[in-house]
Design a protein around this motif. Structure first.
Motif, mmCIF file in Angstrom:
data_model
loop_
_atom_site.group_PDB
_atom_site.id
_atom_site.type_symbol
_atom_site.label_atom_id
_atom_site.label_comp_id
_atom_site.label_asym_id
_atom_site.label_seq_id
_atom_site.Cartn_x
_atom_site.Cartn_y
_atom_site.Cartn_z
ATOM 1 N N ARG A 1 -39.808 68.395 13.113
ATOM 2 C CA ARG A 1 -38.421 68.561 12.710
ATOM 3 C C ARG A 1 -38.128 67.808 11.419
ATOM 4 O O ARG A 1 -38.637 66.708 11.205
ATOM 5 C CB ARG A 1 -37.480 68.045 13.814
ATOM 6 C CG ARG A 1 -37.609 68.776 15.144
ATOM 7 C CD ARG A 1 -37.226 70.237 15.021
ATOM 8 N NE ARG A 1 -37.146 70.902 16.317
ATOM 9 C CZ ARG A 1 -36.853 72.185 16.479
ATOM 10 N NH1 ARG A 1 -36.598 72.945 15.428
ATOM 11 N NH2 ARG A 1 -36.789 72.709 17.677
ATOM 12 N N ALA B 1 -36.175 72.297 9.456
ATOM 13 C CA ALA B 1 -37.636 72.344 9.358
ATOM 14 C C ALA B 1 -38.158 73.748 9.114
ATOM 15 O O ALA B 1 -39.073 73.953 8.298
ATOM 16 C CB ALA B 1 -38.260 71.752 10.627
ATOM 17 N N THR B 2 -37.615 74.735 9.806
ATOM 18 C CA THR B 2 -38.118 76.107 9.653
ATOM 19 C C THR B 2 -37.865 76.632 8.251
ATOM 20 O O THR B 2 -38.767 77.169 7.587
ATOM 21 C CB THR B 2 -37.467 77.024 10.698
ATOM 22 O OG1 THR B 2 -37.762 76.544 12.015
ATOM 23 C CG2 THR B 2 -37.993 78.448 10.549
ATOM 24 N N ASP C 1 -42.210 73.137 9.898
ATOM 25 C CA ASP C 1 -42.109 73.105 11.358
ATOM 26 C C ASP C 1 -43.465 73.373 12.007
ATOM 27 O O ASP C 1 -43.652 74.314 12.781
ATOM 28 C CB ASP C 1 -41.061 74.103 11.853
ATOM 29 C CG ASP C 1 -41.327 75.524 11.381
ATOM 30 O OD1 ASP C 1 -42.043 75.703 10.366
ATOM 31 O OD2 ASP C 1 -40.812 76.465 12.021
#
Length: 592
Positions: A277, A291-292, A297
């Motif tokens: 994260r 994060a994505t 991630d």
């Protein structure tokens, strides 16, 4: 360090598995691995039986201190001829005061002011006088036991946290010596001595030096609510361990300005199957996970990370240690990351990272502290088998990666001499110019044995590191878990603080005459040292080595310590210490 090596340690302390009876309690959730409980009476460990009995006898004392009222059975602990002094010494000297904290201390009090069971009750209640009626947190650790046919002598370390009657936070740290009369299986307390006493009180009602802010900062973020708010047991019951889920919690974090807005952000590493994260700080004091969107991630088991500028473009790039090696990502300046290099570490599993420009060519290089050898780790549990336990040399090999620019790295560990004594269970490393010769040296903290201090020198214009830990007095043969450089005494030289494992069981057992009775004194002493706790080494100046001042500076008790850092928390010009400690906590929060 995982529980299985600890239980191996206890088995060794108790004379080996054949010397003790084992029960078969439930397995650790999700692992199928049972955690054996050892019965000291089976192996004839009279001292451990006595420690268990005296600890149970003091439960009424613990209840009284926690509630502020006399618990049933409190007077029944003391013999009719009990002698002792108040648990809170009458004479306490002020050792420190500022606008946040005040510290009072008292030395050994062996006076016999109080007598009999009622005197014992009076001694106990002296510690709660002036405290609020709210709950107190009380912890006992029996760190020493001596037995004979008629007596048991115990030494205890006590920690009490609570609040004074006027709303100020209070912490009490004390050491007690107790003398018990032994009649068959019955024990009665005859003598009580306060060996040392310290209390820390906030100087105002504005609160403590630090305030828990997790819920305020990230508590409303879905990533926290749905994932980080749950413990490992939660995920062990829901995820297949084949995704790489680890039960030990060896996952670090990194702090840095990921998106260039001038505020520090937080990157949190996770075990396999759980995405890492990245929480970006907001102006209102909260932080949210991106994060994505940032491309960081990772689902692989990630143990360590660093925010560092690897290409000198002014933004923070990201290095993450995963099971197979290092993933190195370039920051585009706005907090979006692209993989530029994947450095495989073929011989060992990386745990933590330390960056520095060791060769002074203008860019940051990376040192990876590695714990296990490849093929040395069970897919469910890091079942490291240190050999020998107290001074193991069968761990993983650490790696130094030289930054050659454009996100190209060269493995130079052997070339620069860092492969010497490089088969330890390394948890962490820290760079500093401790000898003030203009180049950076490296300290490596190792579990299950001696540490390394690599001094950098120039040999025929080539950089070479030499392990001088033994000659400099910084071997610190223990359960090394972190290292931090700092000038604690303001003499202009870097000192080194090492966090280790403090073990009350180890302190009790390793000092017994029957412990490893067939081994030499050196080996026995190593086990005693292994359980002592943290270490502070005072730098005596170039060419003079270091002095171990851990005990005199009162910094050994860091409990089960992992990370440590020097920082001037109260802005008084002196370096303070913070130690992160603890271990896996299940429903029984008093298990360790």
């Amino acid at each position: 360090m995982w529980r299985v090596p600890l239980l191996s340690f206890i088995a060794i302390l108790l004379g080996g598995p054949s010397a003790v009876a084992q029960t078969s309690p439930p397995a650790v959730p999700g692992t199928g691995i049972a955690t054996p409980r050892y019965d000291p009476s089976h192996g004839g460990w009279d001292s451990e039986q006595a420690a268990e009995v005296t600890s149970s006898r003091l439960e009424a004392l613990k209840e009284t201190l926690a509630s502020g009222t006399q618990a049933a059975g409190l007077e029944g602990i003391a013999a009719h001829n009990f002698r002792g002094a108040p648990l809170r010494p009458t004479k306490r000297d002020q050792a420190y005061i500022d606008d946040v904290l005040q510290v009072h201390r008292a030395g050994r009090d062996a006076s016999d002011k109080l007598h009999g069971p009622s005197g014992w009750t009076q001694a106990v209640l002296s510690l709660t006088k002036g405290l609020s009626t709210g709950p107190l947190n009380v912890k006992f650790k029996t760190v020493g036991v001596e037995t004979s046919a008629t007596r048991v002598e115990t030494r205890l370390e006590i920690r009490l946290d609570g609040e004074t009657s006027d709303g100020k936070d209070l912490q009490v740290n004390s050491t007690w010596s107790c003398s018990w009369k032994r009649t068959g299986t019955s024990l009665a307390l005859e003598r009580f001595i306060v060996d040392d006493y310290e209390e820390v009180i906030t100087t105002s009602t504005r609160g403590a030096l630090f305030t828990e802010a997790t819920a305020t900062v990230v508590g409303r973020d879905p990533a926290f609510q749905n994932q980080l708010a749950h413990g490992l047991d939660h995920w062990l019951a829901r995820l297949d361990t084949r995704v790489g889920l680890k039960v030990g919690g060896w996952n670090g974090l990194a702090v840095g300005d990921a998106n260039g807005d001038g505020m520090e952000d937080l990157y949190v590493c996770q075990s396999g199957g759980l995405p890492n994260r990245l929480f970006l700080a907001r102006a209102d004091g909260t932080a949210g996970d991106v994060a994505t969107a940032a491309g960081v991630d990772w689902l692989e088991t990630s143990r360590g990370a660093l925010f560092i500028d690897l290409d000198n473009d002014g933004d923070q790039d990201l290095v993450v240690s995963v099971a197979e090696g290092l993933v190195i990502q370039e920051n585009d300046g706005s907090g979006r990351f692209t993989v530029r290099s994947a450095e495989v570490l073929p011989f060992a599993v990386p745990y933590s990272l330390a960056a520095a420009d060791y060769d002074q060519d203008g860019d940051l290089d990376i040192f990876a502290a590695c714990y296990d050898r490849r093929g040395h780790v069970d897919r469910n549990v890091a079942l490291a088998r240190p050999v020998p336990y107290q001074d193991a040399t069968n761990g993983g090999r650490n790696s130094l990666l030289r930054n050659d620019g454009e996100f190209r790295f060269r493995h130079v560990t052997q070339r620069v001499g860092l492969d010497a004594n490089n088969t330890r269970y390394s948890y962490a490393a820290a760079w500093a110019d401790y000898d003030r010769d203009g180049d950076l040296d490296l300290y490596v903290a190792n579990d299950f044995g001696r540490n390394n201090l690599y001094r950098q020198d120039k040999v025929r214009d080539q950089i070479r590191f030499t392990d001088v830990a033994e000659s400099s007095g910084t071997l610190d043969i223990a359960a090394g878990m972190s290292a931090a450089w700092g000038d604690y005494d303001n003499d202009g030289f870097f000192d080194i603080y090492v966090s280790n494992m403090f073990s009350s069981a180890g302190n009790r057992i390793a000092k017994q005459a029957r412990f490893l009775a067939n081994e030499d004194t050196t080996t026995r002493d190593l086990f005693v040292r292994h359980a002592r706790g943290n270490s502070l080494f005072h730098n005596l100046g170039p060419g003079k080595g270091f002095e171990d001042v851990s005990v005199s500076a009162a910094v050994t008790q860091g409990r089960w310590a992992w990370g440590s850092a020097f920082a001037d928390f109260n802005n008084d010009g002196w370096q303070d210490l913070i130690v992160a400690n603890g271990f896996i906590t299940q429903e029984d929060t008093g298990d360790l």
